[in-house]
Design a protein around this motif. Structure first.
Motif, PDB file in Angstrom:
ATOM      1  N   ASP A   1     -25.789  -4.100   9.507  1.00 36.42           N
ATOM      2  CA  ASP A   1     -25.983  -5.510   9.844  1.00 36.42           C
ATOM      3  C   ASP A   1     -27.356  -5.752  10.471  1.00 36.42           C
ATOM      4  O   ASP A   1     -27.974  -6.797  10.247  1.00 36.42           O
ATOM      5  CB  ASP A   1     -24.873  -6.002  10.783  1.00 36.42           C
ATOM      6  CG  ASP A   1     -23.520  -6.128  10.078  1.00 36.42           C
ATOM      7  OD1 ASP A   1     -23.464  -6.067   8.833  1.00 36.42           O
ATOM      8  OD2 ASP A   1     -22.519  -6.287  10.804  1.00 36.42           O
ATOM      9  N   ILE A   2     -27.836  -4.785  11.233  1.00 41.07           N
ATOM     10  CA  ILE A   2     -29.177  -4.899  11.819  1.00 41.07           C
ATOM     11  C   ILE A   2     -30.221  -4.906  10.708  1.00 41.07           C
ATOM     12  O   ILE A   2     -31.161  -5.702  10.719  1.00 41.07           O
ATOM     13  CB  ILE A   2     -29.440  -3.779  12.848  1.00 41.07           C
ATOM     14  CG1 ILE A   2     -28.595  -4.019  14.105  1.00 41.07           C
ATOM     15  CG2 ILE A   2     -30.931  -3.690  13.195  1.00 41.07           C
ATOM     16  CD1 ILE A   2     -28.611  -2.871  15.098  1.00 41.07           C
ATOM     17  N   VAL A   3     -30.052  -4.030   9.711  1.00 41.28           N
ATOM     18  CA  VAL A   3     -30.993  -4.001   8.584  1.00 41.28           C
ATOM     19  C   VAL A   3     -30.991  -5.354   7.870  1.00 41.28           C
ATOM     20  O   VAL A   3     -32.056  -5.898   7.554  1.00 41.28           O
ATOM     21  CB  VAL A   3     -30.662  -2.847   7.609  1.00 41.28           C
ATOM     22  CG1 VAL A   3     -31.460  -2.979   6.313  1.00 41.28           C
ATOM     23  CG2 VAL A   3     -30.943  -1.500   8.266  1.00 41.28           C
ATOM     24  N   LEU A   4     -29.808  -5.907   7.621  1.00 40.87           N
ATOM     25  CA  LEU A   4     -29.725  -7.230   6.982  1.00 40.87           C
ATOM     26  C   LEU A   4     -30.444  -8.292   7.811  1.00 40.87           C
ATOM     27  O   LEU A   4     -31.139  -9.156   7.269  1.00 40.87           O
ATOM     28  CB  LEU A   4     -28.264  -7.627   6.769  1.00 40.87           C
ATOM     29  CG  LEU A   4     -27.493  -6.817   5.732  1.00 40.87           C
ATOM     30  CD1 LEU A   4     -26.021  -7.225   5.725  1.00 40.87           C
ATOM     31  CD2 LEU A   4     -28.107  -6.960   4.344  1.00 40.87           C
ATOM     32  N   THR A   5     -30.286  -8.217   9.116  1.00 40.43           N
ATOM     33  CA  THR A   5     -30.960  -9.151  10.013  1.00 40.43           C
ATOM     34  C   THR A   5     -32.474  -8.980   9.937  1.00 40.43           C
ATOM     35  O   THR A   5     -33.220  -9.963   9.833  1.00 40.43           O
ATOM     36  CB  THR A   5     -30.469  -8.946  11.460  1.00 40.43           C
ATOM     37  OG1 THR A   5     -29.068  -9.249  11.504  1.00 40.43           O
ATOM     38  CG2 THR A   5     -31.210  -9.837  12.439  1.00 40.43           C
ATOM     39  N   LEU A   6     -32.937  -7.735   9.972  1.00 41.02           N
ATOM     40  CA  LEU A   6     -34.380  -7.471   9.916  1.00 41.02           C
ATOM     41  C   LEU A   6     -34.983  -7.918   8.583  1.00 41.02           C
ATOM     42  O   LEU A   6     -36.157  -8.274   8.520  1.00 41.02           O
ATOM     43  CB  LEU A   6     -34.650  -5.989  10.157  1.00 41.02           C
ATOM     44  CG  LEU A   6     -34.326  -5.492  11.570  1.00 41.02           C
ATOM     45  CD1 LEU A   6     -34.410  -3.972  11.632  1.00 41.02           C
ATOM     46  CD2 LEU A   6     -35.237  -6.132  12.601  1.00 41.02           C
ATOM     47  N   ARG A   7     -34.184  -7.919   7.543  1.00 43.80           N
ATOM     48  CA  ARG A   7     -34.668  -8.375   6.237  1.00 43.80           C
ATOM     49  C   ARG A   7     -34.830  -9.896   6.187  1.00 43.80           C
ATOM     50  O   ARG A   7     -35.303 -10.425   5.188  1.00 43.80           O
ATOM     51  CB  ARG A   7     -33.740  -7.886   5.128  1.00 43.80           C
ATOM     52  CG  ARG A   7     -33.965  -6.423   4.805  1.00 43.80           C
ATOM     53  CD  ARG A   7     -33.369  -6.062   3.469  1.00 43.80           C
ATOM     54  NE  ARG A   7     -33.976  -4.840   2.992  1.00 43.80           N
ATOM     55  CZ  ARG A   7     -33.284  -3.789   2.594  1.00 43.80           C
ATOM     56  NH1 ARG A   7     -31.959  -3.812   2.605  1.00 43.80           N
ATOM     57  NH2 ARG A   7     -33.908  -2.714   2.171  1.00 43.80           N
ATOM     58  N   ASN A   8     -34.437 -10.575   7.241  1.00 40.73           N
ATOM     59  CA  ASN A   8     -34.621 -12.025   7.336  1.00 40.73           C
ATOM     60  C   ASN A   8     -35.694 -12.408   8.345  1.00 40.73           C
ATOM     61  O   ASN A   8     -35.848 -13.582   8.677  1.00 40.73           O
ATOM     62  CB  ASN A   8     -33.292 -12.702   7.690  1.00 40.73           C
ATOM     63  CG  ASN A   8     -32.360 -12.719   6.513  1.00 40.73           C
ATOM     64  OD1 ASN A   8     -32.687 -13.249   5.464  1.00 40.73           O
ATOM     65  ND2 ASN A   8     -31.197 -12.113   6.668  1.00 40.73           N
ATOM     66  N   ILE A   9     -36.416 -11.409   8.843  1.00 42.50           N
ATOM     67  CA  ILE A   9     -37.510 -11.654   9.793  1.00 42.50           C
ATOM     68  C   ILE A   9     -38.806 -11.265   9.085  1.00 42.50           C
ATOM     69  O   ILE A   9     -38.978 -10.110   8.679  1.00 42.50           O
ATOM     70  CB  ILE A   9     -37.318 -10.829  11.085  1.00 42.50           C
ATOM     71  CG1 ILE A   9     -36.012 -11.234  11.771  1.00 42.50           C
ATOM     72  CG2 ILE A   9     -38.523 -11.012  12.013  1.00 42.50           C
ATOM     73  CD1 ILE A   9     -35.643 -10.355  12.949  1.00 42.50           C
TER      74      ILE A   9
ATOM     75  N   GLN B   1     -38.749 -12.308  18.307  1.00 43.11           N
ATOM     76  CA  GLN B   1     -37.827 -12.713  17.245  1.00 43.11           C
ATOM     77  C   GLN B   1     -36.886 -11.566  16.869  1.00 43.11           C
ATOM     78  O   GLN B   1     -35.682 -11.776  16.683  1.00 43.11           O
ATOM     79  CB  GLN B   1     -38.618 -13.174  16.016  1.00 43.11           C
ATOM     80  CG  GLN B   1     -37.751 -13.774  14.947  1.00 43.11           C
ATOM     81  CD  GLN B   1     -38.558 -14.311  13.774  1.00 43.11           C
ATOM     82  OE1 GLN B   1     -39.769 -14.127  13.693  1.00 43.11           O
ATOM     83  NE2 GLN B   1     -37.879 -14.955  12.859  1.00 43.11           N
ATOM     84  N   ILE B   2     -37.397 -10.357  16.757  1.00 44.03           N
ATOM     85  CA  ILE B   2     -36.557  -9.197  16.449  1.00 44.03           C
ATOM     86  C   ILE B   2     -35.530  -8.989  17.552  1.00 44.03           C
ATOM     87  O   ILE B   2     -34.336  -8.813  17.286  1.00 44.03           O
ATOM     88  CB  ILE B   2     -37.431  -7.939  16.239  1.00 44.03           C
ATOM     89  CG1 ILE B   2     -38.214  -8.075  14.925  1.00 44.03           C
ATOM     90  CG2 ILE B   2     -36.583  -6.669  16.248  1.00 44.03           C
ATOM     91  CD1 ILE B   2     -39.289  -7.039  14.734  1.00 44.03           C
ATOM     92  N   HIS B   3     -35.979  -9.023  18.786  1.00 50.21           N
ATOM     93  CA  HIS B   3     -35.081  -8.839  19.921  1.00 50.21           C
ATOM     94  C   HIS B   3     -33.977  -9.892  19.911  1.00 50.21           C
ATOM     95  O   HIS B   3     -32.788  -9.579  20.067  1.00 50.21           O
ATOM     96  CB  HIS B   3     -35.878  -8.894  21.228  1.00 50.21           C
ATOM     97  CG  HIS B   3     -35.130  -8.437  22.410  1.00 50.21           C
ATOM     98  ND1 HIS B   3     -34.370  -9.292  23.173  1.00 50.21           N
ATOM     99  CD2 HIS B   3     -34.990  -7.203  22.960  1.00 50.21           C
ATOM    100  CE1 HIS B   3     -33.806  -8.616  24.147  1.00 50.21           C
ATOM    101  NE2 HIS B   3     -34.153  -7.354  24.036  1.00 50.21           N
ATOM    102  N   GLU B   4     -34.353 -11.143  19.705  1.00 50.93           N
ATOM    103  CA  GLU B   4     -33.400 -12.245  19.731  1.00 50.93           C
ATOM    104  C   GLU B   4     -32.399 -12.164  18.570  1.00 50.93           C
ATOM    105  O   GLU B   4     -31.192 -12.306  18.768  1.00 50.93           O
ATOM    106  CB  GLU B   4     -34.165 -13.568  19.675  1.00 50.93           C
ATOM    107  CG  GLU B   4     -33.287 -14.793  19.684  1.00 50.93           C
ATOM    108  CD  GLU B   4     -34.112 -16.066  19.609  1.00 50.93           C
ATOM    109  OE1 GLU B   4     -33.772 -16.928  18.786  1.00 50.93           O
ATOM    110  OE2 GLU B   4     -35.100 -16.174  20.367  1.00 50.93           O
ATOM    111  N   GLN B   5     -32.891 -11.947  17.368  1.00 46.49           N
ATOM    112  CA  GLN B   5     -32.016 -11.955  16.192  1.00 46.49           C
ATOM    113  C   GLN B   5     -31.098 -10.737  16.142  1.00 46.49           C
ATOM    114  O   GLN B   5     -29.917 -10.852  15.809  1.00 46.49           O
ATOM    115  CB  GLN B   5     -32.842 -12.054  14.905  1.00 46.49           C
ATOM    116  CG  GLN B   5     -33.584 -13.365  14.756  1.00 46.49           C
ATOM    117  CD  GLN B   5     -32.669 -14.580  14.813  1.00 46.49           C
ATOM    118  OE1 GLN B   5     -31.637 -14.624  14.176  1.00 46.49           O
ATOM    119  NE2 GLN B   5     -33.060 -15.568  15.608  1.00 46.49           N
ATOM    120  N   VAL B   6     -31.614  -9.563  16.473  1.00 45.10           N
ATOM    121  CA  VAL B   6     -30.772  -8.364  16.487  1.00 45.10           C
ATOM    122  C   VAL B   6     -29.724  -8.486  17.589  1.00 45.10           C
ATOM    123  O   VAL B   6     -28.586  -8.027  17.430  1.00 45.10           O
ATOM    124  CB  VAL B   6     -31.627  -7.079  16.639  1.00 45.10           C
ATOM    125  CG1 VAL B   6     -30.748  -5.848  16.885  1.00 45.10           C
ATOM    126  CG2 VAL B   6     -32.490  -6.871  15.397  1.00 45.10           C
ATOM    127  N   GLY B   7     -30.065  -9.145  18.679  1.00 39.68           N
ATOM    128  CA  GLY B   7     -29.109  -9.360  19.763  1.00 39.68           C
ATOM    129  C   GLY B   7     -27.916 -10.201  19.355  1.00 39.68           C
ATOM    130  O   GLY B   7     -26.870 -10.162  20.004  1.00 39.68           O
TER     131      GLY B   7
END
Length: 107
Positions: A13-21, A67-73
């Motif tokens: 799920d983190i990888v999916l999130t990072l693919r949107n940043i 943004q990474i910190h916020e979205q992965v959180g």
């Protein structure tokens, strides 16, 4: 208690999130750009991300890290996020996914 299967799901799920940043200077997400060196999720849900930037003097670094910190959180199962910035090894375009190289006309 977090199972190994839970940890694997959280990491996916983190990888999916990072693919949107997206890197603000290159229209490519930070994961496929090769900026993410390591994702490690602890049994308690602590997400540790080791990453780099395309250049050490990137003017958008603070915003990108925030943004990474916020979205992965926001990922279900993540209790805290630690982002470690490194320049060893330094980023180069060979770290991009093949799909990204093709999309950018570099292959």
């Amino acid at each position: 208690m977090t199972t190994p299967e839970d940890i694997m799901r959280i990491e996916q799920d983190i990888v999916l999130t990072l693919r949107n940043i997206y890197d603000p200077e290159i229209p490519v997400n930070v994961y496929d750009l090769g900026l993410i060196y390591e994702i490690d999720v602890e049994p308690g849900g602590e997400a540790n991300i080791r990453m780099t930037l395309t250049a050490p003097n990137c003017p958008m670094a603070d915003q990108l890290l925030e943004q990474i910190h916020e979205q992965v959180g926001k990922v279900k199962g993540v209790t805290s996020v630690n982002v470690t910035l490194t320049f060893d090894p330094p980023w180069d375009r060979s770290m991009m996914s093949e799909e990204t190289l093709l999309d950018l006309g570099l292959m």
